[in-house]
Design an enzyme around this catalytic site. Structure first.
Site, PDB file in Angstrom:
ATOM      1  N   GLU A   1       0.840  -1.203   0.000  1.00 26.93           N
ATOM      2  CA  GLU A   1       0.000   0.000   0.000  1.00 26.93           C
ATOM      3  C   GLU A   1       0.876   1.254   0.000  1.00 26.93           C
ATOM      4  OE1 GLU A   1      -3.918  -1.960   2.179  1.00 26.93           O
ATOM      5  OE2 GLU A   1      -2.545  -0.765   3.390  1.00 26.93           O
TER       6      GLU A   1
ATOM      7  N   ASN B   1       2.558   2.395   7.198  1.00 29.45           N
ATOM      8  CA  ASN B   1       1.489   1.412   7.091  1.00 29.45           C
ATOM      9  C   ASN B   1       1.357   0.660   8.411  1.00 29.45           C
ATOM     10  OD1 ASN B   1       0.165  -1.320   6.208  1.00 29.45           O
ATOM     11  ND2 ASN B   1      -0.200   0.134   4.553  1.00 29.45           N
TER      12      ASN B   1
ATOM     13  N   HIS C   1     -14.866 -10.429   7.160  1.00 25.38           N
ATOM     14  CA  HIS C   1     -13.992 -11.127   8.110  1.00 25.38           C
ATOM     15  C   HIS C   1     -12.673 -10.377   8.228  1.00 25.38           C
ATOM     16  CE1 HIS C   1     -15.979 -15.331   7.215  1.00 25.38           C
ATOM     17  NE2 HIS C   1     -16.741 -14.569   7.968  1.00 25.38           N
ATOM     18  N   GLU C   2     -12.557  -9.511   9.203  1.00 25.03           N
ATOM     19  CA  GLU C   2     -11.252  -8.900   9.456  1.00 25.03           C
ATOM     20  C   GLU C   2     -10.477  -9.844  10.364  1.00 25.03           C
ATOM     21  OE1 GLU C   2      -9.419  -6.221   8.360  1.00 25.03           O
ATOM     22  OE2 GLU C   2      -7.941  -7.295   9.574  1.00 25.03           O
TER      23      GLU C   2
ATOM     24  N   HIS D   1      -8.447  -8.365   1.383  1.00 27.73           N
ATOM     25  CA  HIS D   1      -7.700  -7.105   1.461  1.00 27.73           C
ATOM     26  C   HIS D   1      -6.446  -7.302   2.306  1.00 27.73           C
ATOM     27  CE1 HIS D   1     -10.663  -3.847   0.024  1.00 27.73           C
ATOM     28  NE2 HIS D   1     -11.016  -5.022  -0.512  1.00 27.73           N
ATOM     29  N   GLU D   2      -5.418  -6.569   1.958  1.00 23.42           N
ATOM     30  CA  GLU D   2      -4.099  -6.634   2.615  1.00 23.42           C
ATOM     31  C   GLU D   2      -3.440  -8.004   2.445  1.00 23.42           C
ATOM     32  OE1 GLU D   2      -6.725  -5.719   4.916  1.00 23.42           O
ATOM     33  OE2 GLU D   2      -6.594  -3.628   4.322  1.00 23.42           O
TER      34      GLU D   2
ATOM     35  N   GLU E   1      -7.467  -6.391  -2.600  1.00 26.90           N
ATOM     36  CA  GLU E   1      -7.022  -4.996  -2.570  1.00 26.90           C
ATOM     37  C   GLU E   1      -5.555  -5.032  -2.975  1.00 26.90           C
ATOM     38  OE1 GLU E   1      -6.426  -3.105   1.195  1.00 26.90           O
ATOM     39  OE2 GLU E   1      -7.609  -1.372   0.561  1.00 26.90           O
TER      40      GLU E   1
ATOM     41  N   GLU F   1      -9.255   3.791   0.272  1.00 28.67           N
ATOM     42  CA  GLU F   1      -9.233   4.046   1.712  1.00 28.67           C
ATOM     43  C   GLU F   1      -8.110   4.990   2.128  1.00 28.67           C
ATOM     44  OE1 GLU F   1      -8.732   0.243   3.623  1.00 28.67           O
ATOM     45  OE2 GLU F   1      -6.680   0.035   2.929  1.00 28.67           O
TER      46      GLU F   1
END
Lengths: 757, 757
Positions: free
Chosen positions: B181, B203, B424-425, B493-494, B512, B518
């Site tokens: 990112e 980050n 789901h984080e 994501h990530e 992502e 974001e």
């Protein structure tokens, strides 16, 4: 403000005192000049632990939550070891008697005086030190309440010290993050450093602690004859400790196991450290009788424990350990890829131990001799390259080899009153095991397995973690809880040494977690006279005794080594070692020539309502008498009754019940019959032969008993004549005294049964 | 023997040559004097990659299996980079056309010439280098057959080099093991070292590569106008690569992500490395048209793909990102212990975004505007302390907050033709996620969620692992496979940047894995003109476009920042960025004043049978035209038809079908109707305003189309006037040319629909 601080400091400095219920032990707590917590411990007015530091050094950079704490100097960001003021002191007394699901006695008294000291730093960090003083020792732990400047924090080092009063004799194994499978060394503490290198024998996974250190539990003896034992209790969500030895100062200091990033504990308030324990007794037998570690653990967390039962078992195991047969199935594959490697087309190498025919042979023998269960290792795909590769996807725990008929063998075993014990070798990939554990346990439920032996051989995956680091401690706990939900009993090998958690989770029926029988000729004579003082303090050990054939070349011609004990030493272990899970580890064909001695293994119980420690000295000898628990015998009775009714899928465990009932009982007597009074006595010795007299004053007065005495023959010797024994029958009563001879690395066993009119 | 060796060496030294199907690219392979594999690549007779080393350095101490290899010197125990002889060379040609489940076009041609060179060392180590040469680039990988002196081995370093011919211009982000990112920097390669520090912006989890390095995919441009792109394809059971830049030599060298023990890959033969790729084109538009990465991946592994469908969605998300509302529910708890913390008694802080009322408001808006789905974040317990604590048990993924009625909201959404997207984080605890994933997916199945957005914010647990290290690469793959079994589409994501795996697992509908919306005002103008050349080469990105309100203080008064693009730039992204999963990320109330512009987002398709790259230059501009795939529109049609019938639990996706059908169609026309011919065109530019002419020669000849042109207003500007646009309708045909103005960091969008008589 300054004055107030001085006043509190003075007040604290004067010290808080706590006495044991019998008044013999006295703990003193105070804050030093920089506000550092200090404790000491006396026995009968004499210091046992001198002033010793307490607390933690925190990892404060990159510790979330630590940026809230600007205060420096004493009580600074990294300090949980100074800058404290006493905010509160709470005292209380506790006395209860609790009933273990299984154990060495049917009731355990938990009686202590408690003092909880709330310490606070100016920055707002709060730490409670909770002391519990028993008649036989001290436990203390650190607690972090939610109302605290600390929320999430990381331990850089634990400060806790044990400042000793002299150069005690100690029985120790070298500090390690991955294994406790070492012989014990007996030496003065001052000699540990010089002896450490030699003590570090090879293991499949080992990580030496980078300082002079030994492992918990550490048994010591002072020149005054006091027995001091330093251990830990209830290690939950926390790394396991070693003890760094600062020999110049005669201080021990807690040295925790780091995780893959070097952190020695990641904590989230509210939370607690494990208990740090100091047992102090004036008699070695009292060490064995102590329930300090169990008492410091939480009560049983399971609502239903009806499915938990003691197990006497055999195994398709020793033949692989000795290289007579193999865990693996084929030589066809340089490496195995589960799900891709097709075993159905592989050529068997012909030495696979867990084949249908061989397993049936063991089932037959175990059933004929009244065992409960049979362990089978090497039943599942993957053993061709399971070891030493740090292979992640090493087993799936559900796919049998082509020659292992899992449903068929279970049905056959159940028809004979035998349960099969599942085997899950994780190869130390906890990642992989957790990915498969639910399906693996489901398979067990489906086929009626109610116990699993799990193994953790080799280096841990996740990479960089250790067998005793916090994330892996949490893995073991996860497995125990999952197993409890599915009514599965767990016997974990190479997992961390237990610290009394079996009180809370009694489905933890076994652990290896020390050098066990599998080390064969590497085991020093006398090893088993030390384990009850150290390893067994935390919970039962699956030592896997019962080896009758000491000459390894009988199993593997290329192995010229010999086990270093006698048959009677092996029999003695069934009483001197407590475990609700006891194995007869040798092969049926090795028992066949000695069925008269094997009879003791058949007869002996595995769960007790009373245990008496008749004589003991670490590294020398242990003599124990035990009285079986009737309720457990009843469980065996249920098994026998079911068999008598021709029921399938019943527990057997017949033999020990039959013994208690008497062999002359008819099958009609089985149901509802009351067992006769029975005792068992066992003794073991180290490399010295010993003669010992056992007074039978524990028997009911005015009752006659038949004693069957299994004793080393006069010419027995672990090196020259390990299989020589005598079996003597005599009638005895509570006034009888038995003179017994133990050969070098020998022992004895006695069955005592009430004689009915 | 020596003579033979020399002969073979000479033969190999002479080199093997492989040409691309069109003959423009030429690969040369040879062995150097020490038996080291070397390759080079030419385009139209000019070198693009000079002689470059290949292979691996092995970690040979403590590498199981390596003890078998006594040979030292070239081909020694650590060497997979020299001492080789050529044992075999195999050549072949491949040409097929395959049909992706979704994509930029309905058919993809996979045409290459292949050369597989088997290399062998005297010690018995075997390595095959497989080259595939396409018209638009090269792929090569290392393969290790089972017949090999190597079985289990560990990579110390990959040797693979890309020796460049000059100091090219490059678009790069800094090398990192945990995040991609970053904004891109455009510079000469020689300038990278000096610019690295500045490029390393903050980050939540980042681990700088300890050498000068950049990430894959790296887009370069030579002074001769060649576009060279270095990337990797099919990263499976292997760490992801960075590219170390040796600026003195103008060489790039693969620098793998280490695991927690510093190992850069643990391999078990038979196995393969990922593909290393070098794309070479003479036109930037051909980079966007290249299917090199997808073609190098394996065909679809799923038997049934009927449940996979494109998704246009909104989310209860942007309001949390901008701090208008919160993921969390309460301020009552300094820290959360799942299962112990009782939310039912907690006082809500009143700013929880995922509450029933607010979610219903979004459902209503999404349904009214013909979307397929709604993402809701912050629905489950644990958000109070989820971030930055490296907390292991951070979420259980199944327990909603008290004000989130999961069954009720699903029922409400389904009644309106909207599916809810699960969130789901993982907080980067892959350990914890794997412990709960089965139950979490089961919950999704139970309530009809068919897509999940997973997140990996923060440092990875297992401790010491990285987002791109091999064990975590394997975790992502595990989730994708588990999800496929349960018919769940995944948008991670990530997680690691994709490398074309969506060809094999088309339920991987999004990622992502780059700086997305974001990052708000941190995103540089022009960022989105680089991503199609780099990040998007590996698979679609959930960039979450569609922001209409650039002034962040409208959402959070304390945030004075502004997004740096115009509304028309945002519209242009729906065509210039390919993704089967497209979001309209802003709030309903921010769309309300601009519903005429929002109409394009409603109308635009998300899956295509043809894509044309009309104009492109990395870091400057991209203009793309796309033709929707009828089969996908039909899926929307089914949704509409179901709605028309009053059926519940149907997919909506109505709007893009209605557009293709024509708004004047009656509900009776819905079923079985054939859509009109439709095209969409989008354009974006960097911080420079641009005028561009778009020739509509891709339209069907002699057919009239209505064009709706959404264009930056003449006075629009990303800094001063980002919301100014014009909407123009005109009739056009294949001979029309449209002159379009793009403001600074602006863009445009055009809908084109056949006009029926």
């Amino acid at each position: 403000m300054l004055i107030a601080a001085v006043v509190i400091s003075c007040a604290a400095h004067a010290g808080e005192v706590l006495k044991s219920p019998d008044g013999n032990l006295e703990l003193t707590f105070s804050l030093g000049e920089k506000g550092e917590p200090v404790y000491s411990l006396s026995y009968m007015g004499k210091k046992v632990i001198l002033d010793s530091q307490m607390g933690f050094v925190l990892k404060y950079k990159n510790t979330p939550g630590m940026h809230k704490i600007p205060f420096r100097g004493p009580g600074g960001p990294a300090s949980l070891f100074d800058g404290f003021e006493t905010a509160d002191v709470k005292r209380s007394t506790f006395d209860e008697t609790w009933t273990p699901v299984w154990g060495e006695e049917s009731e355990i008294r938990n009686n202590y005086n408690e003092m909880a000291i709330t310490l606070k730093q100016k920055s707002g960090k709060v730490m409670i030190i909770r002391f519990r003083l028993y008649d036989d020792g001290l436990g203390f732990r650190y607690e972090f309440p939610m109302e605290n400047a600390l929320t999430y924090f990381k331990i850089y080092e634990e400060v806790t010290e044990f400042a000793l009063t002299g150069d005690h004799t100690a029985w120790w194994i070298p500090g390690d993050y991955d294994t406790q499978e070492y012989n014990y060394t007996e030496s003065r503490l001052s000699e540990v450093g010089a002896l450490l290198e030699k003590a570090r024998t090879y293991n499949a996974s080992q990580s030496f602690v980078p300082v002079n250190s030994v492992q918990t539990a550490l048994q010591m003896k002072t020149d005054d004859g006091l027995y001091i034992n330093i251990h830990e209790a209830e290690v939950v969500d926390f790394p396991t400790a070693n003890l760094e030895l600062k020999a110049d100062e005669m201080k021990l200091h807690v040295w925790l196991t780091p995780d893959a990033e070097g952190v020695k504990g990641r904590l989230q308030a509210p939370c607690k450290s494990p208990w740090r324990t100091v047992m102090v007794t004036d008699d070695a037998r009292k060490v064995l009788a102590s329930r300090l570690i169990l008492n410091l653990n939480e009560p049983c967390a399971l609502d239903d424990v009806s499915w938990i039962h003691p197990v006497k078992y055999m195994g398709v195991w020793w033949e692989m350990i000795t290289n007579k047969s193999l865990w693996s199935y084929t030589n066809d594959f340089p490496s195995v890829q589960l799900g891709k490697t097709d075993y159905s087309k592989a050529k068997p190498h012909g030495r696979h131990g867990a084949n249908n025919e061989n397993v049936r042979r063991y089932i037959d023998f175990a059933a004929e001799n009244g065992f409960d269960a049979l362990l089978i290792e090497g039943w599942n795909e993957g053993w061709e390259d399971w070891f030493g590769c740090q292979k992640d996807y090493v087993f799936d725990f559900v796919t049998p080899y082509p020659d292992f008929d899992l449903p068929g063998l279970n049905a056959y075993a159940h028809s004979k009153g035998i349960r099969l014990i599942m085997h899950h070798e994780t190869s130390s990939s906890t990642v992989n095991y957790e990915r498969h554990i639910d399906k693996a346990y489901d398979l067990m439920n489906e086929y009626g397995y109610d116990a699993v032996k799990s193994g953790y051989v080799g280096d841990i995956i996740p990479y960089g973690e250790h067998h005793y680091s916090q994330p892996i401690i949490n893995h073991y706990a996860l497995c125990i809880k999952k197993a409890a939900e599915k009514h599965i009993m767990v016997n974990a090998h190479e997992a961390v040494r237990p610290t009394g958690l079996c009180r809370t989770y009694p489905n933890m029926i076994g652990n290896e977690s020390a050098m066990g029988t599998e080390f064969r000729s590497d085991i020093n004579p006398g090893h088993t006279t030390i384990l009850p003082f150290t390893r067994l303090q935390g919970g039962p050990m699956d030592y896997t005794p019962g080896i009758f054939e000491m000459d390894m070349s009988k199993l593997n011609p290329r192995d010229r080594s010999r086990m270093r004990m006698t048959i009677c030493n092996q029999l003695g272990l069934y009483v001197t070692f407590y475990s609700p899970l006891q194995m007869a580890a040798d092969l049926p064909e090795h028992y066949a020539p000695f069925m008269d001695a094997f009879q003791f293994i058949k007869d002996v119980a595995v769960d007790w309502d009373k245990s008496l420690y008749l004589a003991a000295e670490p590294g020398a000898y242990v003599v124990t008498a035990r009285h079986p628990k009737l309720s457990t015998l009843n469980k065996s009775q249920e098994g026998v009754a079911s068999l008598a009714d021709g029921k399938k899928d019943a527990l057997s465990g017949a033999a020990r019940f039959v013994y208690a009932l008497g062999e002359d009982a008819t099958s009609a007597d089985l149901e509802g019959a009351v067992a006769r009074d029975v005792w068992y006595v066992g003794g073991i010795t180290d490399e010295s032969a010993r003669d010992i007299t056992v007074a039978l004053d524990f028997l009911q007065p005015k009752v006659k008993y038949e004693a069957v005495i299994y004793s080393d023959a006069p010419d027995a010797d672990f090196e020259t004549n390990p299989q020589a024994y005598t079996i003597t029958r005599k009638t005895v009563n509570s006034k009888s005294r038995l003179n017994l001879h133990m050969a070098r690395s020998g022992g004895f066993a006695i069955s005592l049964r009430e004689i009915r009119k």
